[in-house]
Design a protein around this motif. Sequence first.
Motif, short mmCIF file in Angstrom:
data_model
loop_
_atom_site.label_atom_id
_atom_site.label_comp_id
_atom_site.label_asym_id
_atom_site.label_seq_id
_atom_site.Cartn_x
_atom_site.Cartn_y
_atom_site.Cartn_z
N ALA A 25 0.86 -1.21 -0.23
CA ALA A 25 -0.02 -0.01 -0.10
C ALA A 25 0.67 1.31 -0.14
O ALA A 25 0.46 2.41 -0.40
N ARG A 29 -1.50 1.08 -5.74
CA ARG A 29 -2.99 1.00 -5.20
C ARG A 29 -3.67 -0.32 -6.11
O ARG A 29 -3.71 -0.55 -7.06
N THR A 30 -4.05 -1.27 -5.07
CA THR A 30 -4.30 -2.49 -5.48
C THR A 30 -6.11 -2.38 -5.28
O THR A 30 -6.53 -1.31 -4.86
N HIS A 33 -6.99 -1.92 -1.77
CA HIS A 33 -7.01 -0.58 -1.14
C HIS A 33 -7.82 0.74 -1.76
O HIS A 33 -7.91 1.65 -1.27
N ALA A 34 -8.23 0.16 -2.92
CA ALA A 34 -9.32 1.28 -3.64
C ALA A 34 -10.57 1.41 -3.07
O ALA A 34 -10.89 2.36 -3.12
N GLY A 222 4.00 4.76 -6.25
CA GLY A 222 3.04 5.10 -7.10
C GLY A 222 3.37 5.24 -8.46
O GLY A 222 2.61 5.73 -9.36
#
Length: 331
Positions: A25, A29-30, A33-34, A222
């Motif tokens: 995280a 962003r998987t 986590h979204a 990111g």
Amino acid sequence: MRWRPAMEEALYGADGFYRGPEGPAGHFRTSVHASPLFAGAVARLLAETDEALGRPAELALVDVGAGRGELLAGVLAALDPGLAARVRPYAVELADRPAGLPAAVRWTDTLPTGLTGLLFANEWLDNVPLDIAEPDEDGLLRYVEVGPDGEERLGGPLEEADAAWAARWWPDGERVELGRTRDEAWASAVAALDRGLAVAVDYAHSAADRPLFGTLAGFRAGREVRPVPDGSCDVTAHVALDAAAVPVVHSLWTTQRAALHALGVYGGRPPLALASTDPAGYLRALGGAGEAAELTDPAGLGGFGWLAQAVRMPVPRSLAGLPAPAGWQTL
């Protein structure tokens, strides 16, 4: 060295990328986590798996490549209390157990076996280390070797097993990502179930659309970066899910968009009339719709492949009959 041991050390060695305290995280962003909607959809799939299995006294929930346990915590929070009392959650992860995880979660670095339930692997296979090959001037595939600075050179010819995999699953291409190790890892995961459903969710491609120059990439904070196997970044490659499918169990594959729609996750805007009758509820629904849209965007997370394999049970009703992605062969 070849890419496979280089990735192994860079990702999972003592100072590897996935050993860091921030976990995945902290860098990308998987689906987990979204939005909590993703965990809610997995909770619904677990309930349907339980129903298809005849509601066993103990129901396993196995998260392979669990990160810091976010998906397991979200699924457990979304379950009906009666079902939650029968669920035995397992997190399979090489990193140390994080603080604050529910006490019921069994944290392990090896796959448990002899289970009945749901095994879920979200963005795990793309981080299973693999070798890479390129043809030499005579067209013979050779392993690509890489230095700690990311510089590459051609090495020796392929071993028999990798040559056979390339001929069967990736016969054309200037750069071949040899997925045999992913196939073996997934077969081991499916074998952990005596009865149940195994689901792999990942960036994926099939024999009909293998990328000519491969997909190997690096990610840090990111952003996409050059894939350098020094532990400073994630090193990942998309998954040949058609090759990974275990041939002896009932299988289906589809897109994340189709799977989440079937499990009740939609990105539609809430009725505008709700804004006047329940403004707070409208804002909550609007936020949920935005999160659902991100999870199901066909150009993003919604374009992920879902491979579902049922072991000694029928495919849960929401997933049964879903279409394969366009251009993908039916398993």
